[in-house]
Design a protein around this motif. Structure first.
Motif, PDB file in Angstrom:
ATOM      1  N   ASN A 105      68.597  45.146  15.395  1.00 21.09           N
ATOM      2  CA  ASN A 105      69.199  46.463  15.648  1.00 21.09           C
ATOM      3  C   ASN A 105      69.217  46.777  17.135  1.00 21.09           C
ATOM      4  OD1 ASN A 105      69.417  46.605  12.916  1.00 21.09           O
ATOM      5  ND2 ASN A 105      68.138  48.409  12.633  1.00 21.09           N
ATOM      6  N   GLN A 116      64.607  55.731   2.908  1.00 18.97           N
ATOM      7  CA  GLN A 116      64.534  54.414   3.540  1.00 18.97           C
ATOM      8  C   GLN A 116      63.723  53.507   2.627  1.00 18.97           C
ATOM      9  OE1 GLN A 116      62.818  55.831   7.156  1.00 18.97           O
ATOM     10  NE2 GLN A 116      64.560  55.180   8.398  1.00 18.97           N
ATOM     11  N   ASP A 154      82.550  52.733   8.810  1.00 23.71           N
ATOM     12  CA  ASP A 154      81.256  52.042   8.918  1.00 23.71           C
ATOM     13  C   ASP A 154      81.257  50.636   8.336  1.00 23.71           C
ATOM     14  OD1 ASP A 154      79.307  53.259  10.476  1.00 23.71           O
ATOM     15  OD2 ASP A 154      78.954  54.817   8.980  1.00 23.71           O
ATOM     16  N   PRO A 181      66.687  68.783  10.483  1.00 19.95           N
ATOM     17  CA  PRO A 181      66.911  69.774   9.419  1.00 19.95           C
ATOM     18  C   PRO A 181      65.624  70.415   8.918  1.00 19.95           C
ATOM     19  CG  PRO A 181      67.337  67.541   8.621  1.00 19.95           C
ATOM     20  CD  PRO A 181      67.117  67.435  10.092  1.00 19.95           C
ATOM     21  N   GLN A 187      63.334  59.225  14.972  1.00 15.81           N
ATOM     22  CA  GLN A 187      62.210  58.815  14.140  1.00 15.81           C
ATOM     23  C   GLN A 187      61.168  58.056  14.965  1.00 15.81           C
ATOM     24  OE1 GLN A 187      63.477  56.339  10.873  1.00 15.81           O
ATOM     25  NE2 GLN A 187      62.710  57.804   9.387  1.00 15.81           N
ATOM     26  N   ILE A 244      73.098  63.376   3.874  1.00 18.26           N
ATOM     27  CA  ILE A 244      72.592  63.947   5.126  1.00 18.26           C
ATOM     28  C   ILE A 244      71.360  64.802   4.851  1.00 18.26           C
ATOM     29  CG2 ILE A 244      73.206  65.415   7.093  1.00 18.26           C
ATOM     30  CD1 ILE A 244      76.182  64.681   6.316  1.00 18.26           C
ATOM     31  N   PRO A 245      70.265  64.551   5.565  1.00 19.18           N
ATOM     32  CA  PRO A 245      69.086  65.374   5.335  1.00 19.18           C
ATOM     33  C   PRO A 245      69.394  66.843   5.635  1.00 19.18           C
ATOM     34  CG  PRO A 245      68.813  63.970   7.275  1.00 19.18           C
ATOM     35  CD  PRO A 245      70.048  63.532   6.584  1.00 19.18           C
ATOM     36  N   ARG A 265      76.576  46.676  11.173  1.00 19.27           N
ATOM     37  CA  ARG A 265      75.189  46.876  11.583  1.00 19.27           C
ATOM     38  C   ARG A 265      74.164  46.385  10.564  1.00 19.27           C
ATOM     39  NH1 ARG A 265      76.582  52.911  13.841  1.00 19.27           N
ATOM     40  NH2 ARG A 265      77.182  52.263  15.895  1.00 19.27           N
ATOM     41  N   LEU A 277      52.305  54.802  13.984  1.00 17.28           N
ATOM     42  CA  LEU A 277      53.656  55.296  14.238  1.00 17.28           C
ATOM     43  C   LEU A 277      53.666  55.824  15.671  1.00 17.28           C
ATOM     44  CD1 LEU A 277      54.505  57.178  10.941  1.00 17.28           C
ATOM     45  CD2 LEU A 277      55.626  55.152  11.835  1.00 17.28           C
ATOM     46  N   PRO A 336      71.724  67.526  11.984  1.00 20.56           N
ATOM     47  CA  PRO A 336      72.055  66.240  12.612  1.00 20.56           C
ATOM     48  C   PRO A 336      73.556  66.055  12.847  1.00 20.56           C
ATOM     49  CG  PRO A 336      71.314  65.924  10.337  1.00 20.56           C
ATOM     50  CD  PRO A 336      71.073  67.357  10.677  1.00 20.56           C
ATOM     51  N   SER A 343      59.139  57.038   7.494  1.00 23.52           N
ATOM     52  CA  SER A 343      58.920  58.474   7.668  1.00 23.52           C
ATOM     53  C   SER A 343      57.856  58.974   6.705  1.00 23.52           C
ATOM     54  CB  SER A 343      60.222  59.229   7.433  1.00 23.52           C
ATOM     55  OG  SER A 343      60.523  59.194   6.063  1.00 23.52           O
ATOM     56  N   GLU A 403      75.569  53.712   6.220  1.00 19.68           N
ATOM     57  CA  GLU A 403      75.238  54.323   7.511  1.00 19.68           C
ATOM     58  C   GLU A 403      73.911  53.749   7.987  1.00 19.68           C
ATOM     59  OE1 GLU A 403      77.088  56.845   9.298  1.00 19.68           O
ATOM     60  OE2 GLU A 403      75.672  56.094  10.786  1.00 19.68           O
ATOM     61  N   LEU A 404      73.902  53.217   9.198  1.00 17.16           N
ATOM     62  CA  LEU A 404      72.694  52.591   9.741  1.00 17.16           C
ATOM     63  C   LEU A 404      71.485  53.499   9.526  1.00 17.16           C
ATOM     64  CD1 LEU A 404      71.293  50.389  11.414  1.00 17.16           C
ATOM     65  CD2 LEU A 404      71.950  51.661  13.454  1.00 17.16           C
ATOM     66  N   CYS A 405      70.489  53.000   8.782  1.00 12.31           N
ATOM     67  CA  CYS A 405      69.371  53.876   8.429  1.00 12.31           C
ATOM     68  C   CYS A 405      68.025  53.276   8.811  1.00 12.31           C
ATOM     69  CB  CYS A 405      69.423  54.225   6.948  1.00 12.31           C
ATOM     70  SG  CYS A 405      69.227  52.817   5.856  1.00 12.31           S
ATOM     71  N   GLY A 406      68.043  52.230   9.619  1.00 14.61           N
ATOM     72  CA  GLY A 406      66.772  51.677  10.053  1.00 14.61           C
ATOM     73  C   GLY A 406      66.747  50.166   9.905  1.00 14.61           C
ATOM     74  N   ASP A 412      64.969  61.578   4.660  1.00 11.86           N
ATOM     75  CA  ASP A 412      64.585  61.081   5.983  1.00 11.86           C
ATOM     76  C   ASP A 412      65.775  61.033   6.940  1.00 11.86           C
ATOM     77  OD1 ASP A 412      65.751  58.716   4.808  1.00 11.86           O
ATOM     78  OD2 ASP A 412      63.753  58.164   4.080  1.00 11.86           O
ATOM     79  N   VAL A 413      66.558  59.970   6.881  1.00 15.45           N
ATOM     80  CA  VAL A 413      67.650  59.829   7.849  1.00 15.45           C
ATOM     81  C   VAL A 413      68.983  59.898   7.104  1.00 15.45           C
ATOM     82  CG1 VAL A 413      66.221  58.413   9.355  1.00 15.45           C
ATOM     83  CG2 VAL A 413      67.690  57.315   7.675  1.00 15.45           C
ATOM     84  N   ILE A 414      70.075  59.705   7.840  1.00 20.16           N
ATOM     85  CA  ILE A 414      71.387  59.737   7.190  1.00 20.16           C
ATOM     86  C   ILE A 414      71.633  58.390   6.512  1.00 20.16           C
ATOM     87  CG2 ILE A 414      73.864  60.018   7.553  1.00 20.16           C
ATOM     88  CD1 ILE A 414      73.176  61.639  10.072  1.00 20.16           C
ATOM     89  N   PRO A 472      68.763  61.746  12.349  1.00 17.45           N
ATOM     90  CA  PRO A 472      67.332  61.685  12.659  1.00 17.45           C
ATOM     91  C   PRO A 472      66.823  60.254  12.899  1.00 17.45           C
ATOM     92  CG  PRO A 472      67.741  62.758  10.529  1.00 17.45           C
ATOM     93  CD  PRO A 472      69.005  62.125  10.941  1.00 17.45           C
ATOM     94  N   LEU A 473      67.647  59.240  12.663  1.00 14.72           N
ATOM     95  CA  LEU A 473      67.159  57.874  12.846  1.00 14.72           C
ATOM     96  C   LEU A 473      66.665  57.661  14.274  1.00 14.72           C
ATOM     97  CD1 LEU A 473      66.712  55.034  11.727  1.00 14.72           C
ATOM     98  CD2 LEU A 473      69.042  54.471  12.393  1.00 14.72           C
TER      99      LEU A 473
END
Lengths: 560, 288
Positions: free
Chosen positions: A72, B142, A391, A245, A152, B192-193, A461, A160, A251, B273, B215-218, B175-177, A148-149
């Protein structure tokens, strides 16, 4: 007037341009700065390309061999380098070298600011690359860095920790953005205020028009990007909740701010590239550019519309229906000014006397590839189709046809065309043609199959994918490696020719714009006497042309 | 012209199978755009190639081409045709979008918390005889999808959908999108959170498909894939029953665990998360 001009030359008389040390100094000569930009950014291009090779090597097989966080990081930094450290600044490099020469000025409006805007690039780039070496790893949320990625925390061992790779990414983007704002400001003032006598706006070479328009976009858009990423940094470091949020943030607001800059940014990259094409095609077709005013005005049309299309990147982001319809129509409409340009270029070539030099081949390759990117862009503008392919690799294919086909081809066309002016040496044409052939084949092999990959269901991705996509991915990777190899003939050619190539005359292509009326490379302060312009820049085929070519329409004579 | 129509007709190999009612409409629009795009593409490439060969300068010819600056009629023509074309494409796309269940832009639009796309599903569904949509709650974390069917406490990690019945996904992220995407359905919607987004469709073809996060989430984004099985209603009911009889821990074990799949030492490696940890912890606690 003449006296004043000559006095200025004597006063500023710096060391000769040929001294290589000047290229490593805070030199304020726009030509030196232009070359500093071009060489530095080409270095970053090679680095970004090496990262692309890593991505393509990983995608040769469906499983993931690399550490996923590293993968990534690699594609995030690849994209960031290519956009912020290669295409945007290299086009600023062309602008720096060419704009004062083309409008008959002695330098940019603010030479020191100009040097500063270049000298922000190397530290900005090194800062970005340093993120690979921090404990949290490089930023890995894509070049869009959606929260939020991106905000994070990341896991290091059992802990963390704050994502310092992301913090570094933000810092370097702000740094590089500041540099491009400074450069844009300089271009606008130079073009508006420093044109020589007779250089009316509609007598300016189209590259200047394109640079002017792209600079206006930069000036309006980049601060919004800076705002977005600075708020992101607050969320990341200070615990604010602008995009979080759980604390009442949103976001999606980040996406609006990000794309408000980043869609117009495509035009920051493509418009000067289009400007280069508009310079190269008439010279090697021996014809005036077809529809000069239409091309100039359509640039402005693209700039205005460019700020009204950003939400087409967000058709699946919970955007209300009516808003999607509005942005769909505006996104479709941008095809009109773009189409005007493409058709005008075809009109320029049609019926000309084409010299298929390396510069011309890259320019024609640009038109050919940019059209493919434009057509897939129209598909992406349509909400229902976009919902399916958003995407996915279809988008990856589209953006590379626009940004590689539509910017890098033009950059190469420009390098082959102006190399003699910049260095005083001619490039080798045979190597140039080999370079073109390899690039063209590698490019299409790499990016064409991506359309199908996306339509079939491969998301972008990802380090791992379904086995059914492997054969196409292998093809894409082979194309990618070929594209990497294709830079070697150019590198060899550029280095060899710069040192030992045949000496270039002042005007090897018999071109008519002002930069060709002065020596190659141009002397300090560009012109012995500031030229007075009496006609447009592309008057090929006028009565009275000499058999060897044309009399430059810009007549060099002392100002009185 | 023939080539463009051919390109439009043979589009099938470019796309996966059409497995939803919406897919046919979207493919129709795509096919039409592909026909136009192929025509323009061939036209432009034709001019470039023709010029490269026919207008190539002879070696000793140092003269210029004609001093022609433009042609107003031609320029108006090539401004007007693309304008008309893109306006037509806008209308066509809008129609398809409405058929997919979108509200009219004149109708005031969707509420802020709504995704927009399917919100007026019932209002725009012209067929009163059609069954009401099956509403499934989706929780994206995630790197897993967790589904809750109506009238059942059971949470599952696989999607079984009845053929021919409209479905609506009410989606949340902790957590994320993330993004819900089944390529065979041609539909995608971000999760979406902080809000609930929705996506509606009607599966029409039995089969096993895959739901991917788009959607890229980690780090393990590429592994966030689960099966979607479209089958007869009775099979769906039977499957739901069988799942209810299983313990939660068994079902949780079925959650995609990218860490295990990629040889990581611990499951917690991929759970980044606090929210995700809490959710999965809750599920595991239920199973004990």
């Amino acid at each position: 007037m003449v006296e004043t001009t000559q006095q200025r030359v004597e006063q500023r008389q710096p060391e000769p341009l040929g001294d290589w040390r000047r290229y490593f100094s805070f030199c304020v000569d726009h030509k030196v700065i232009g070359i500093q930009y071009l060489v530095t950014t080409f270095f970053f291009y090679l680095l970004g390309g090496a990262l692309a090779m890593v991505i393509r090597a990983e995608l040769m097989t469906p499983g993931a061999e690399l550490d996923r966080s590293l993968y990534n990081g690699v594609f995030t930094i690849h994209a960031t380098i290519m956009i912020f450290l290669w295409i945007i600044p290299t086009l600023a490099g062309f602008g720096n070298f060419l704009v004062p020469l083309m409008i008959g000025a002695r330098d940019m409006a603010f030479p020191r600011l100009n040097a500063l805007s270049f000298w922000m690039i190397p530290p900005g780039g090194l800062l970005l690359l340093s993120s690979f070496f921090v404990q949290s790893g490089a930023a890995g949320a894509g070049w869009t860095s959606y929260p939020p990625l991106s905000t994070q925390q990341v896991q290091v061992g059992d802990l963390l920790v704050t994502n310092f790779g992301q913090v570094i990414w933000i810092a370097s983007v702000v740094f590089l953005g500041t540099s491009s704002i400074l450069a844009a400001l300089n271009f606008i003032v130079t073009i508006v205020a420093m044109r020589t006598e007779g250089m009316e706006l509609f007598r300016m070479p189209l590259f200047c028009w394109a640079t002017l328009t792209a600079s206006c976009i930069t000036l309006l858009g980049t601060p919004v990007l800076a705002g977005a990423v600075i708020l992101l940094a607050f969320d990341l470091l200070l615990g604010t909740v602008f995009f979080n949020p759980t604390g009442g943030g949103d976001p999606v607001v980040y996406q609006h701010m990000f794309w408000f800059y980043s869609h117009p940014a495509v035009y920051i990259m493509v418009l000067p590239a289009m400007g280069i094409i508009s310079e190269v095609l008439p010279v090697f077709s021996r014809k005036p550019i077809f529809g000069y005013k239409a091309i100039a005005i359509s640039s402005m049309g693209i700039a205005v519309l460019g700020f009204l299309v950003w939400a087409h990147h967000m058709f699946t982001s919970g955007t209300p229906d009516w808003l999607r319809m509005f942005f769909m129509v505006t996104s479709f409409l941008i095809a009109v000014p773009t189409g005007i340009k493409v058709f005008s270029w075809l009109g320029t070539i049609w019926g000309g006397k084409l010299e298929l030099s390396s510069a011309m081949l890259f320019a024609m390759g640009f038109v050919s590839m940019f059209v493919v990117g434009g057509l897939s862009g129209i598909m992406l503008a349509s909400v229902p189709v976009d919902i399916h392919v958003h995407d996915t690799y279809f988008v990856v294919a589209h953006l590379h046809y626009v940004l590689f086909g539509g910017s890098v081809f033009a950059i190469y066309a420009g390098l082959y065309y102006w190399f003699p002016k910049m260095t005083g040496r001619l490039l080798n044409e045979t190597w140039g043609k080999i370079h073109f052939a390899l690039t063209f084949i590698g490019f299409n092999l790499c990016f064409l199959p991506m359309h199908q990959l996306g339509l079939q269901g491969m998301p972008r991705r990802v380090a791992e994918y379904a086995e059914q996509f492997q054969s196409l991915n292998v093809l894409v990777s082979i194309g990618g490696f070929l594209l990497g190899i294709s830079t070697l003939p150019f590198l060899f050619n550029a280095i060899y020719s710069w040192l030992w190539g045949p000496k270039a005359p002042a005007n090897p292509w018999r071109a008519l714009t002002l930069e060709w009326t002065t020596a190659s490379p141009p002397p300090v302060e560009n012109f012995e006497y500031l030229p007075v312009v009496t006609a447009g820049p592309y008057e090929y085929g006028t009565v009275g042309s000499s058999p060897e070519g044309n009399t430059p329409t810009a007549i060099s004579q002392p100002k009185s | 012209m023939i080539a463009s129509v051919w390109a439009g007709q043979t589009v099938g190999w470019l796309m996966p199978v059409e497995a939803s009612k919406e897919a046919g409409q979207i493919d129709g629009l795509f096919r039409f755009m592909l026909i136009i795009a192929t025509g323009i593409f061939l036209g432009v490439q034709g001019v470039l190639l023709y010029s490269a060969f026919v207008f190539k300068r002879a070696k000793d010819d140092m003269g210029d081409g004609p001093n022609m600056h433009g042609n107003l009629r031609l320029e108006i023509l090539w401004t007007a045709i693309p304008t008309a074309l893109v306006l037509y494409l806008s209308i066509y796309s809008f129609e398809v979008f409405q058929l997919m269940g979108a509200s009219s832009p004149m109708g005031g639009g969707a509420h802020h918390e709504d995704s927009g796309l399917p919100i007026r599903f019932q209002a725009t569904n012209p067929d009163p005889a059609a069954p009401p949509p099956l509403i499934i709650a989706v929780e994206a974390v995630q790197y897993a999808w967790i589904f809750s069917y109506p009238g059942s406490e059971t949470q599952v990690s696989e999607l079984h959908l009845p053929i021919g019945r409209p479905v609506r996904m009410d989606m949340k992220s902790n957590d994320v999108i993330h993004a819900f995407w089944v390529p065979e359905f041609r539909l995608k919607q971000d999760v979406i959170p902080g809000r609930t987004t929705q996506v509606s469709f009607t599966p029409t073809k039995a089969g096993k498909y895959q739901l991917r996060c788009a959607e890229l989430c980690g780090a393990y984004h590429g592994g966030m894939v689960v099966d979607v099985i479209v089958e007869d209603k009775k099979d769906v009911d039977a499957w739901l029953k069988s799942q209810a009889s299983l313990g939660t821990s068994t079902r949780v074990a079925q959650l995609a665990d990218p860490a295990a799949a990629y040889g990581a030492t611990s499951g917690t490696t991929v759970l980044q998360s606090e929210q995700t940890r809490a959710l999965v912890g809750h599920l595991r606690a239920q199973g004990q």
